[in-house]
Scaffold this active site. Structure first.
Site, PDB file in Angstrom:
ATOM      1  N   ASP A   1     171.430  19.191  35.263  1.00 45.50           N
ATOM      2  CA  ASP A   1     170.010  18.863  35.407  1.00 45.50           C
ATOM      3  C   ASP A   1     169.241  19.982  36.119  1.00 45.50           C
ATOM      4  O   ASP A   1     169.787  20.646  36.998  1.00 45.50           O
ATOM      5  CB  ASP A   1     169.892  17.548  36.206  1.00 45.50           C
ATOM      6  CG  ASP A   1     168.501  16.960  36.129  1.00 45.50           C
ATOM      7  OD1 ASP A   1     167.723  17.364  35.241  1.00 45.50           O
ATOM      8  OD2 ASP A   1     168.190  16.092  36.954  1.00 45.50           O
TER       9      ASP A   1
ATOM     10  N   ASN B   1     167.257  11.731  25.334  1.00 48.25           N
ATOM     11  CA  ASN B   1     166.641  13.068  25.247  1.00 48.25           C
ATOM     12  C   ASN B   1     165.886  13.316  23.932  1.00 48.25           C
ATOM     13  O   ASN B   1     165.111  14.263  23.833  1.00 48.25           O
ATOM     14  CB  ASN B   1     167.686  14.177  25.452  1.00 48.25           C
ATOM     15  CG  ASN B   1     168.132  14.335  26.890  1.00 48.25           C
ATOM     16  OD1 ASN B   1     169.250  14.735  27.168  1.00 48.25           O
ATOM     17  ND2 ASN B   1     167.250  14.010  27.835  1.00 48.25           N
TER      18      ASN B   1
HETATM   19  C1  FPP Z   1     168.502  18.508  31.877  1.00 47.20           C
HETATM   20  O1  FPP Z   1     167.549  19.338  32.510  1.00 47.20           O
HETATM   21  C2  FPP Z   1     169.139  19.238  30.804  1.00 47.20           C
HETATM   22  C3  FPP Z   1     169.196  18.866  29.509  1.00 47.20           C
HETATM   23  C4  FPP Z   1     168.554  17.634  28.995  1.00 47.20           C
HETATM   24  C5  FPP Z   1     169.829  19.719  28.493  1.00 47.20           C
HETATM   25  C6  FPP Z   1     171.106  20.365  28.935  1.00 47.20           C
HETATM   26  C7  FPP Z   1     171.395  21.434  27.978  1.00 47.20           C
HETATM   27  C8  FPP Z   1     171.934  22.630  28.282  1.00 47.20           C
HETATM   28  C9  FPP Z   1     172.413  23.022  29.628  1.00 47.20           C
HETATM   29  C10 FPP Z   1     172.118  23.639  27.220  1.00 47.20           C
HETATM   30  C11 FPP Z   1     173.170  23.150  26.287  1.00 47.20           C
HETATM   31  C12 FPP Z   1     174.009  24.195  25.820  1.00 47.20           C
HETATM   32  C13 FPP Z   1     175.305  24.360  26.169  1.00 47.20           C
HETATM   33  C14 FPP Z   1     176.045  25.436  25.508  1.00 47.20           C
HETATM   34  C15 FPP Z   1     176.007  23.546  27.198  1.00 47.20           C
HETATM   35  P1  FPP Z   1     166.001  18.970  32.372  1.00 47.20           P
HETATM   36  O2  FPP Z   1     165.490  19.628  31.127  1.00 47.20           O
HETATM   37  O3  FPP Z   1     165.829  17.496  32.401  1.00 47.20           O
HETATM   38  O4  FPP Z   1     165.413  19.657  33.634  1.00 47.20           O
HETATM   39  P2  FPP Z   1     164.185  19.109  34.525  1.00 47.20           P
HETATM   40  O5  FPP Z   1     164.617  17.782  35.099  1.00 47.20           O
HETATM   41  O6  FPP Z   1     164.033  20.164  35.566  1.00 47.20           O
HETATM   42  O7  FPP Z   1     162.992  18.998  33.613  1.00 47.20           O
END
Ligand code: FPP
Length: 245
Positions: free
Chosen positions: A25, A73
């Site tokens: 996250d 998501n």
């Molecule tokens: C949460 O952070 C993250 C996600 C919903 C996506 C996770 C995806 C990746 C790390 C990339 C995937 C690729 C690989 C190869 C593992 P957020 O977007 O909710 O962050 P925020 O809370 O700060 O908005």
């Protein structure tokens, strides 16, 4: 067998759990702080994942489960969703090319049928071609939701009862575990959530019954071996009683 290594500060033995799960996250906030689009945060998040997967193997971790995309998501913008899917596709292509070097076994938790046919093929190929490796298993949670997993498991069991293959009395905790995506994988001893949020967000609802949670202030793209070490050391300070005294 438990794997022990030295704690850098006081040389006390540190017990590396068998299974660590991570809610990756904070990518969006990481990007926002830099005036970058959210996709840039996910790209940096994918790099952080690479670092942690390599490091996990080097410390003898057996299972690393990461929450890459939840059933919720899909509510994000089309641009952001397709950016994350592209990153996953690119990562799996690279993993397939480097398979013999990295020896990572891949497994996928979630309903993959909603992913593009190309991504589904990459997931299937990665799972099948890496089956023979036994150093570290990475479980990618993709279109995964803990409640969705439980409902699917209950439906599968109910269908078997309806077909007369088993009866309600056959359902034990152990039997139920085998209807989950994680069948055969031990429950995570440690679940890490970076980014300062203190929620479980529908992650591993059944499997986390006795997991130790470590919440950390760092944003996922800034997460590296040092932060994983700190979380493992915190886990080692916990007194796990499993409901006993
Ligand atoms: C949460 O952070 C993250 C996600 C919903 C996506 C996770 C995806 C990746 C790390 C990339 C995937 C690729 C690989 C190869 C593992 P957020 O977007 O909710 O962050 P925020 O809370 O700060 O908005």
């Amino acid at each position: 067998m438990a794997f022990f290594r030295k704690n850098k500060k006081n040389e006390a033995p540190v017990n590396v759990p068998e299974h660590i799960a991570i809610i990756m996250d904070g990518n969006g906030r990481w990007a926002k702080k830099r005036g970058l689009p959210r996709t840039a945060g996910h790209r940096a998040g994918a790099e952080a994942f690479r670092r942690i997967a390599n490091y996990s193997r080097s410390i003898g971790l057996k299972y690393l489960t990461v929450y890459a995309f939840s059933t919720e998501n899909w509510k994000r913008s089309e641009e952001e969703v397709s950016g994350i899917m592209k990153l996953l596709g690119r990562y799996l292509e690279e993993a397939l090319a480097d398979m013999e070097k990295n020896h990572v076994r891949f497994c996928f938790f979630g309903d993959l049928s909603r992913l593009s046919p190309e991504l589904q093929t990459l997931c299937r190929d990665a799972q099948e071609r890496s089956r023979c490796y036994d150093e570290v298993q990475v479980n990618f949670c993709l279109n995964y939701g803990g409640r969705d997993e439980l409902v699917r498991a209950a439906r599968t069991f109910a269908a078997q009862v309806a077909e007369g293959k088993c009866g309600p009395e056959d359902l034990t905790e152990e039997a139920f575990s085998n209807y989950l995506y994680s069948a055969g994988v031990p429950d995570p001893e440690l679940i890490i959530r970076p980014s300062g949020e203190m929620r479980t967000s529908n992650f591993l609802l059944w499997q986390s019954a006795y997991s130790e949670y470590v919440f950390m202030d760092v944003l996922w793209p800034d997460f590296g071996p040092e932060q994983l070490d700190a979380a493992i050391e915190e886990y080692n300070r916990r007194n796990r009683r499993f409901g006993g005294t």
